[in-house]
Design a protein around this motif. Structure first.
Motif, mmCIF file in Angstrom:
data_model
loop_
_atom_site.group_PDB
_atom_site.id
_atom_site.type_symbol
_atom_site.label_atom_id
_atom_site.label_comp_id
_atom_site.label_asym_id
_atom_site.label_seq_id
_atom_site.Cartn_x
_atom_site.Cartn_y
_atom_site.Cartn_z
ATOM 1 N N UNK A 11 12.597 16.678 -2.209
ATOM 2 C CA UNK A 11 13.345 16.059 -1.118
ATOM 3 C C UNK A 11 13.673 14.615 -1.464
ATOM 4 N N UNK A 12 14.744 14.119 -0.886
ATOM 5 C CA UNK A 12 15.098 12.708 -0.989
ATOM 6 C C UNK A 12 14.516 12.049 0.254
ATOM 7 N N UNK A 13 13.598 11.139 0.064
ATOM 8 C CA UNK A 13 12.761 10.639 1.155
ATOM 9 C C UNK A 13 13.475 9.737 2.155
ATOM 10 N N UNK A 14 12.912 9.743 3.361
ATOM 11 C CA UNK A 14 13.281 8.793 4.400
ATOM 12 C C UNK A 14 12.378 7.572 4.255
ATOM 13 N N UNK A 15 12.647 6.530 5.005
ATOM 14 C CA UNK A 15 11.885 5.288 4.879
ATOM 15 C C UNK A 15 10.393 5.455 5.170
ATOM 16 N N UNK A 16 10.032 6.369 6.060
ATOM 17 C CA UNK A 16 8.628 6.509 6.441
ATOM 18 C C UNK A 16 7.915 7.625 5.670
ATOM 19 N N UNK A 17 8.504 8.091 4.580
ATOM 20 C CA UNK A 17 7.916 9.150 3.764
ATOM 21 C C UNK A 17 7.567 8.618 2.377
ATOM 22 N N UNK A 18 6.866 9.445 1.619
ATOM 23 C CA UNK A 18 6.611 9.096 0.219
ATOM 24 C C UNK A 18 7.959 8.822 -0.434
ATOM 25 N N UNK A 19 8.059 7.721 -1.156
ATOM 26 C CA UNK A 19 9.324 7.339 -1.781
ATOM 27 C C UNK A 19 9.523 8.149 -3.063
ATOM 28 N N UNK A 20 10.404 9.135 -2.996
ATOM 29 C CA UNK A 20 10.674 9.996 -4.156
ATOM 30 C C UNK A 20 11.807 9.464 -5.027
ATOM 31 N N UNK A 21 12.523 8.468 -4.558
ATOM 32 C CA UNK A 21 13.699 7.972 -5.289
ATOM 33 C C UNK A 21 13.360 7.462 -6.700
ATOM 34 N N UNK A 22 12.318 6.631 -6.890
ATOM 35 C CA UNK A 22 11.991 6.201 -8.254
ATOM 36 C C UNK A 22 11.602 7.378 -9.158
ATOM 37 N N UNK A 23 10.897 8.345 -8.586
ATOM 38 C CA UNK A 23 10.522 9.538 -9.353
ATOM 39 C C UNK A 23 11.779 10.263 -9.827
ATOM 40 N N UNK B 27 0.832 -1.203 0.000
ATOM 41 C CA UNK B 27 0.000 0.000 0.000
ATOM 42 C C UNK B 27 0.871 1.260 0.000
ATOM 43 N N UNK B 28 1.916 1.253 0.804
ATOM 44 C CA UNK B 28 2.814 2.412 0.852
ATOM 45 C C UNK B 28 3.434 2.666 -0.516
ATOM 46 N N UNK B 29 3.886 1.602 -1.182
ATOM 47 C CA UNK B 29 4.484 1.741 -2.516
ATOM 48 C C UNK B 29 3.451 2.255 -3.514
ATOM 49 N N UNK B 30 2.233 1.744 -3.425
ATOM 50 C CA UNK B 30 1.168 2.181 -4.333
ATOM 51 C C UNK B 30 0.830 3.653 -4.115
ATOM 52 N N UNK B 31 0.713 4.067 -2.849
ATOM 53 C CA UNK B 31 0.402 5.466 -2.553
ATOM 54 C C UNK B 31 1.543 6.398 -2.955
ATOM 55 N N UNK B 32 2.782 5.951 -2.765
ATOM 56 C CA UNK B 32 3.934 6.745 -3.196
ATOM 57 C C UNK B 32 3.910 6.934 -4.709
ATOM 58 N N UNK B 33 3.637 5.857 -5.418
ATOM 59 C CA UNK B 33 3.571 5.929 -6.884
ATOM 60 C C UNK B 33 2.462 6.881 -7.330
ATOM 61 N N UNK B 34 1.311 6.803 -6.687
ATOM 62 C CA UNK B 34 0.194 7.685 -7.034
ATOM 63 C C UNK B 34 0.560 9.147 -6.788
ATOM 64 N N UNK B 35 1.199 9.414 -5.655
ATOM 65 C CA UNK B 35 1.603 10.787 -5.344
ATOM 66 C C UNK B 35 2.601 11.303 -6.374
ATOM 67 N N UNK B 36 3.559 10.471 -6.745
ATOM 68 C CA UNK B 36 4.562 10.872 -7.740
ATOM 69 C C UNK B 36 3.933 11.038 -9.119
#
Length: 122
Positions: free
Chosen positions: A60-72, A33-42
């Motif tokens: 920002x370059x995300x921390x583990x508990x934040x939206x994952x911006x690294x793939x974006x 779910x976290x990965x899906x929500x991160x992808x949707x946000x990006x």
């Protein structure tokens, strides 16, 4: 003061209490779910940037508990001028630095966050 509404009750909560409730909710989400929500946000971010014809982004370059911006960042680093903040050790202020390569331009920084290692600052 922030108001938290629930179908059965309305509570007046402090910001700190609200942060705790949100963190608990986020922690209860599965990794999928976290990965899906991160992808949707990006995806929404990219749609917004394209609709406004932006050429540069500060992100920002995300921390583990934040939206994952690294793939974006990995996908968009060649499509936009990308900038990341870096904490200045001298006074704790933030500098803004361009990045062109995630593997070469980042190093572990002051607060355990990967930050730009480039000397150039804007």
């Amino acid at each position: 003061m922030v108001f938290y509404t629930h179908p059965h009750i309305a509570l007046s909560l402090s910001k700190n209490t609200l942060r705790i409730l949100i963190k608990e909710k986020l922690n209860s989400l599965s990794a999928n779910h976290k990965a899906e929500f991160s992808q949707q946000a990006c995806d929404h971010l990219l749609e917004f940037l394209k609709s406004r014809h932006f050429k540069s982004i500060l992100i920002f370059n995300s921390l583990l508990d934040e939206i994952n911006t690294r793939p974006f960042l990995a996908k968009q680093i060649g499509n936009f001028n990308c900038y990341l903040p870096r904490v200045k050790k001298e006074d704790g202020s933030l500098g803004v630095h361009p990045i062109t390569n995630l593997n070469k331009d980042l190093q572990l920084g002051t607060y355990g966050i990967y930050e730009p290692n480039t000397l150039e600052e804007i």
